[in-house]
Every structure is written in C-alpha cells, then in structure tokens.
Design a protein around this motif. Structure first.
Motif, PDB file in Angstrom:
ATOM      1  N   GLY A 145       0.839  -1.184   0.000  1.00 17.43           N
ATOM      2  CA  GLY A 145       0.000   0.000   0.000  1.00 17.43           C
ATOM      3  C   GLY A 145       0.880   1.242   0.000  1.00 17.43           C
ATOM      4  O   GLY A 145       2.091   1.166   0.228  1.00 17.43           O
ATOM      5  N   THR A 146       0.286   2.394  -0.256  1.00 18.77           N
ATOM      6  CA  THR A 146       1.046   3.648  -0.279  1.00 18.77           C
ATOM      7  C   THR A 146       0.314   4.728   0.505  1.00 18.77           C
ATOM      8  O   THR A 146      -0.911   4.718   0.618  1.00 18.77           O
ATOM      9  CB  THR A 146       1.260   4.145  -1.715  1.00 18.77           C
ATOM     10  N   TYR A 147       1.083   5.653   1.027  1.00 21.91           N
ATOM     11  CA  TYR A 147       0.491   6.797   1.729  1.00 21.91           C
ATOM     12  C   TYR A 147      -0.251   7.710   0.758  1.00 21.91           C
ATOM     13  O   TYR A 147      -1.231   8.351   1.117  1.00 21.91           O
ATOM     14  CB  TYR A 147       1.575   7.573   2.482  1.00 21.91           C
ATOM     15  N   SER A 148       0.209   7.787  -0.483  1.00 21.94           N
ATOM     16  CA  SER A 148      -0.439   8.682  -1.453  1.00 21.94           C
ATOM     17  C   SER A 148      -1.844   8.205  -1.809  1.00 21.94           C
ATOM     18  O   SER A 148      -2.752   9.008  -2.005  1.00 21.94           O
ATOM     19  CB  SER A 148       0.402   8.792  -2.724  1.00 21.94           C
ATOM     20  N   SER A 149      -2.036   6.891  -1.879  1.00 21.45           N
ATOM     21  CA  SER A 149      -3.347   6.345  -2.250  1.00 21.45           C
ATOM     22  C   SER A 149      -4.186   5.936  -1.048  1.00 21.45           C
ATOM     23  O   SER A 149      -5.392   5.805  -1.146  1.00 21.45           O
ATOM     24  CB  SER A 149      -3.166   5.131  -3.168  1.00 21.45           C
ATOM     25  N   ARG A 150      -3.504   5.696   0.092  1.00 19.67           N
ATOM     26  CA  ARG A 150      -4.163   5.225   1.312  1.00 19.67           C
ATOM     27  C   ARG A 150      -4.887   3.900   1.096  1.00 19.67           C
ATOM     28  O   ARG A 150      -5.927   3.626   1.703  1.00 19.67           O
ATOM     29  CB  ARG A 150      -5.168   6.272   1.819  1.00 19.67           C
ATOM     30  N   LYS A 151      -4.326   3.044   0.227  1.00 22.19           N
ATOM     31  CA  LYS A 151      -4.930   1.735  -0.021  1.00 22.19           C
ATOM     32  C   LYS A 151      -3.892   0.778  -0.581  1.00 22.19           C
ATOM     33  O   LYS A 151      -2.775   1.176  -0.932  1.00 22.19           O
ATOM     34  CB  LYS A 151      -6.098   1.854  -0.997  1.00 22.19           C
TER      35      LYS A 151
END
Length: 216
Positions: free
Chosen positions: A136-142
């Motif tokens: 997951g990534t902080y930019s997408s939050r998923k």
C-alpha cells in the motif's frame, strides 16, 4: 489433351492454394509465439521494476540484529529501524492480510512491526526468500499490489535485488512470520513512480508473510 491440360491447371491451383494455406498457418504461429514472448517479458519486467533496487553491500540494524548484505557496489549507511506505532491487524498467516495505512504524516525513517512472530528459519542477507505480500502507499491510502492475486514472490535478500527498505526490513524475520514495513522514499523509489498507485517520493507500506528461506 484439353482435359489433361485443365486437370494440370486445376492441380497446380490446388497446390498453390495449399502452399498459401501452409504459409498463412506458419505466419499465424510465429505471430502467436511473438505475442506470448512479449507478454512474458512485460510480466517479468514489471515485477523487476517494482522491487528492483540499486545498491550494494549494506549494513542493516533490525531490532537487535546487525547484518551485512553481500552485494556488488557501494556500502549503504547503517539503517536504524523504528517500531510502527499503529500497525495493521495481525490476521492469520497464510491468508491475505488487511492493511490499514497509519493516519497522519508518514515517518521519515524505516519502521517495522512483527504482526505474527515466526518460528522457522531466520532470514539473513544473501538468502533466497519466498513470500506473499501486499503493498500500500500513503499517497493512495490503499493496497495497490498483492501477490495473493497471482503467486508468491521469490527474491534474494539484497538491496541489489529489491529496494533497500524491503531488504533491510526483512533481515531477522523468521519463516511463518508476518511483518509490516513502512518504507520512506529514501529507501524506496525516491522521486520515481514505478507503477500505478505509487507516486513520486511516496512512502510504502508492506505486509509480508515469509514462507521459505533458502541459504546460498
């Protein structure tokens, strides 16, 4: 004579048609082979792009273990690994985990947390590991990628094979364990976006189930 000539002409036309049909079949077979080869290259290349890291011998500190990764070029700085304050649910080893991206500002250093502590072989630098993971990534939050939808991921535990934070974060993990990692851009893809859902200078979150360790 006329009948014989017509028969020869018909036979010649049939032979020409058969030759054209065989040629068309060969061309179709070649096209299919080329398409299959291109697809295989793209699949392998995308996996290599996602996890490849440039680097080389690296000294890593994880919990109480310090290990040197034997690779081929310059030495990375010693990495101190912090503890994730808001980890994802532990779930069940062998089943796809539920990832919860921690709230707030992402950390600027590598963080780790054993969601499930393994009891099998210990992962050391240079070993070949087989694991399942979600990313997951902080930019997408998923979650933007999961091996659970395809097949387990096998790789050498070295920053020349995978991104530095992934290699650093898995040293000392045991087979049967599940570990969460939060990887800052400096130990991930920096200012490069390697795929959908991963922004430039993104902070990455992995949950990894370690299935197998093979020593070199």
């Amino acid at each position: 004579m006329a009948t014989t000539k017509r028969e020869r002409q018909k036979a010649a036309r049939r032979q020409k048609l058969e030759m054209e049909q065989r040629a068309n079949k060969r061309r179709k077979t070649i096209r299919r082979s080329v398409i299959v080869a291109i697809v295989a290259i793209l699949v392998v290349g995308s996996g290599a792009l996602l996890f490849s890291g440039k680097g080389t011998p690296t000294t890593t500190t994880t919990e109480s273990t310090t290990t040197t990764v034997a690779t081929t070029t310059t030495t990375l700085a010693k990495v101190t690994i912090g503890t994730i304050a808001d980890p994802s649910p532990a779930g069940t080893f062998g089943k796809a985990p539920t990832m919860v991206i921690p709230p707030g500002t992402p950390p600027t250093t590598l963080e780790s947390k054993n969601l499930i502590t393994g009891t099998g072989l210990l992962a050391r630098a240079g070993d070949t590991l087989t694991a399942e993971y979600v990313l997951g990534t902080y930019s997408s939050r998923k979650v933007v990628q999961s091996s659970w939808t395809s097949k387990p991921f096998s790789f050498v535990l070295s920053s020349s094979s995978v991104i530095p934070g992934f290699a650093d974060g898995l040293v000392g993990m045991k087979v049967g364990g599940r570990r969460e990692l939060i990887i800052p851009p400096s130990l991930g893809y920096r200012d490069t976006s390697p795929g959908t859902g991963i922004a430039k200078n993104d902070t990455l979150v992995f949950i990894v189930d370690l299935q197998k360790v093979t020593a070199p």
